[in-house]
Scaffold this active site. Structure first.
Site, PDB file in Angstrom:
ATOM      1  N   SER A 108       0.181  -1.443  -2.101  1.00  0.00           N
ATOM      2  CA  SER A 108      -0.498  -0.690  -3.351  1.00  0.00           C
ATOM      3  C   SER A 108      -0.173  -1.761  -4.430  1.00  0.00           C
ATOM      4  CB  SER A 108       0.256   0.632  -3.520  1.00  0.00           C
ATOM      5  OG  SER A 108      -0.087   1.166  -4.746  1.00  0.00           O
ATOM      6  N   SER A 109      -0.778  -1.281  -5.778  1.00  0.00           N
ATOM      7  CA  SER A 109      -0.312  -2.498  -7.031  1.00  0.00           C
ATOM      8  C   SER A 109       0.866  -1.817  -7.453  1.00  0.00           C
ATOM      9  CB  SER A 109      -1.587  -2.545  -7.831  1.00  0.00           C
ATOM     10  OG  SER A 109      -1.668  -1.113  -8.180  1.00  0.00           O
ATOM     11  N   CYS A 110       1.234  -0.620  -7.126  1.00  0.00           N
ATOM     12  CA  CYS A 110       2.529   0.052  -7.875  1.00  0.00           C
ATOM     13  C   CYS A 110       3.921  -0.608  -7.137  1.00  0.00           C
ATOM     14  CB  CYS A 110       2.760   1.458  -7.710  1.00  0.00           C
ATOM     15  SG  CYS A 110       2.986   1.823  -5.868  1.00  0.00           S
ATOM     16  N   TYR A 137       7.413   5.446  -3.177  1.00  0.00           N
ATOM     17  CA  TYR A 137       6.395   4.771  -2.567  1.00  0.00           C
ATOM     18  C   TYR A 137       6.399   3.321  -2.586  1.00  0.00           C
ATOM     19  CZ  TYR A 137       1.386   4.364  -1.389  1.00  0.00           C
ATOM     20  OH  TYR A 137       0.290   4.004  -0.832  1.00  0.00           O
ATOM     21  N   LYS A 141       6.492   0.387   0.481  1.00  0.00           N
ATOM     22  CA  LYS A 141       5.385  -0.465   0.571  1.00  0.00           C
ATOM     23  C   LYS A 141       5.931  -1.782   0.566  1.00  0.00           C
ATOM     24  CE  LYS A 141       1.960   2.090   1.581  1.00  0.00           C
ATOM     25  NZ  LYS A 141       1.095   1.932   2.885  1.00  0.00           N
ATOM     26  N   ASN A 166      -5.951   0.725  -7.846  1.00  0.00           N
ATOM     27  CA  ASN A 166      -5.989   1.955  -7.521  1.00  0.00           C
ATOM     28  C   ASN A 166      -7.464   2.281  -7.011  1.00  0.00           C
ATOM     29  OD1 ASN A 166      -3.601   2.147  -9.011  1.00  0.00           O
ATOM     30  ND2 ASN A 166      -4.337   4.295 -10.015  1.00  0.00           N
ATOM     31  N   HIS A 180      -5.081  11.586  -7.334  1.00  0.00           N
ATOM     32  CA  HIS A 180      -4.897  10.379  -8.317  1.00  0.00           C
ATOM     33  C   HIS A 180      -5.835  10.914  -9.349  1.00  0.00           C
ATOM     34  CE1 HIS A 180      -3.574   7.980  -4.813  1.00  0.00           C
ATOM     35  NE2 HIS A 180      -2.856   7.704  -5.785  1.00  0.00           N
ATOM     36  N   ASP A 270       2.954   9.626 -18.173  1.00  0.00           N
ATOM     37  CA  ASP A 270       2.102   8.656 -18.274  1.00  0.00           C
ATOM     38  C   ASP A 270       2.029   7.616 -17.047  1.00  0.00           C
ATOM     39  OD1 ASP A 270       0.616   8.850 -20.655  1.00  0.00           O
ATOM     40  OD2 ASP A 270       1.481   7.829 -21.909  1.00  0.00           O
TER      41      ASP A 270
END
Ligand code: GFB
Length: 310
Positions: A108-110, A137, A141, A166, A180, A270
């Protein structure tokens, strides 16, 4: 992969796994294996080992994960770390033990640092602190990516990783607490429309920027990488375009046809200010997305209506 190869999709009922299943069926693959979570608990090592020993898959897509939006990630931190570590470690190790030819792991991009320069290049991994709302998370990952890299280095396994931005699409989670932002907004504006509500409360300030990719586009990218990519370096998957949550809200509001007001609930987090993917690597490999955001949201709204109001 050849048409008759045995392919295991872990997480085939989820949004990503079901999109990969659709893609493989469309491409003519017939020997696909899948288990529901009640048939096979991927957190239990023995069960996973037994399954791999019995089935001996040739190829594995790791689309199984505990996922959720900003509030779910921020609330169930221990679960997000433990479940995801167990799932990926069990599948990757069982794949190695049972001579799986190739495995694709999904992140994931996170995984990128909260304040990394934009757009996010693959080499920014582990260059700074993570966004606190999804640190568990992201750590799980990152561990999955590293497992793939180190099993390649130490044992010669052809395991690759893809990092999607996302995502949204068919079989998404529309629960208002755990989903989400994109499915949550479809649900919220739809409810407000049918209930003739004067306003809708959205979370945070609306100023963070996000990039969104339709699940079937991601499935095409995963298939493409499985067929064409054999390197250690993980690959970003996205559109390379983002917008503010405020802009996303206006777009969804129009598509759903809600006429009331939007109120921003600033007591809600946010999250990371921006996470735009640098997609030059996947573009140079020969893949680009096909479904634009407006088209994708229209399709997702149709999916929501068919699933939720008959
Ligand atoms: O999609 P989302 O939950 O997660 O939220 P992240 C994105 C932004 O939308 C945040 C705002 O700024 C939210 O505050 N937002 C506004 C809303 N209204 C809503 C709403 O009704 N529901 C939701 N959910 N958000 C997740 C990570 O981060 O992204 C995961 O927590 C994962 O680990 C995933 O990586 C892709 O984009 O902030």
């Amino acid at each position: 992969m050849n048409i008759s190869d045995k392919i295991y999709i872990a997480g085939h009922r989820g949004m990503v796994g079901s999109a990969i299943m659709r893609k493989l069926i469309k491409e003519g693959f017939t020997n696909i294996i899948a288990k529901t979570s009640s048939e096979l608990d991927l957190k239990q090592q023995q069960g996973v080992n037994d399954f791999f020993e019995k089935e001996k898959p040739d190829y594995v897509f790791v689309a199984a994960a505990k996922v959720g939006g900003i509030m779910a990630n921020n609330t169930y931190k221990a679960e997000f770390l433990y479940d995801n570590l167990m799932i990926e470690a069990n599948i990757i190790h069982a794949s190695y033990k049972n001579n799986v030819k190739k495995l694709l792991f999904l992140g994931s991009s996170c995984i990128y640092p909260k304040l990394a320069p934009q757009p996010l290049k693959e080499e920014y991994l582990l260059s700074g602190l993570l966004e606190p709302t999804n640190e568990p998370y992201a750590i799980a990952k990152i561990a999955g990516i590293k497992l793939c890299e180190y099993y390649r280095e130490q044992y010669g396994c052809n395991y690759i990783s893809a990092m999607p931005t996302n995502l949204y699409g068919p079989n998404d989670n529309y629960d208002l607490q755990t989903s989400h932002v994109l499915p949550a907004l479809i649900h919220k504006f739809h409810l407000a429309k049918i209930n003739h509500s004067l306003s809708v409360a959205l979370w945070g300030s609306g100023s963070p920027k996000r990039e969104f990719l339709y699940a079937d586009d991601l499935a095409n990218a995963c298939f493409y990488l499985m067929q064409n990519y054999n390197e250690k370096q993980f690959v970003n998957i996205g559109t390379g375009e983002d917008l503010t949550i405020h802009e996303l809200a206006s777009l969804i509001k129009n598509i759903v046809g809600y006429k009331g007001e939007i109120i921003w609930d600033r007591t809600k987090p946010d999250g990371t200010p921006r996470k735009l993917m640098d997609v030059s690597k996947i573009h140079s490999l020969g893949w680009t997305h096909e479904i634009g955001l407006e088209e994708g949201i229209k399709k997702a709204y149709e999916d929501f209506l068919s699933e939720n109001v008959g």
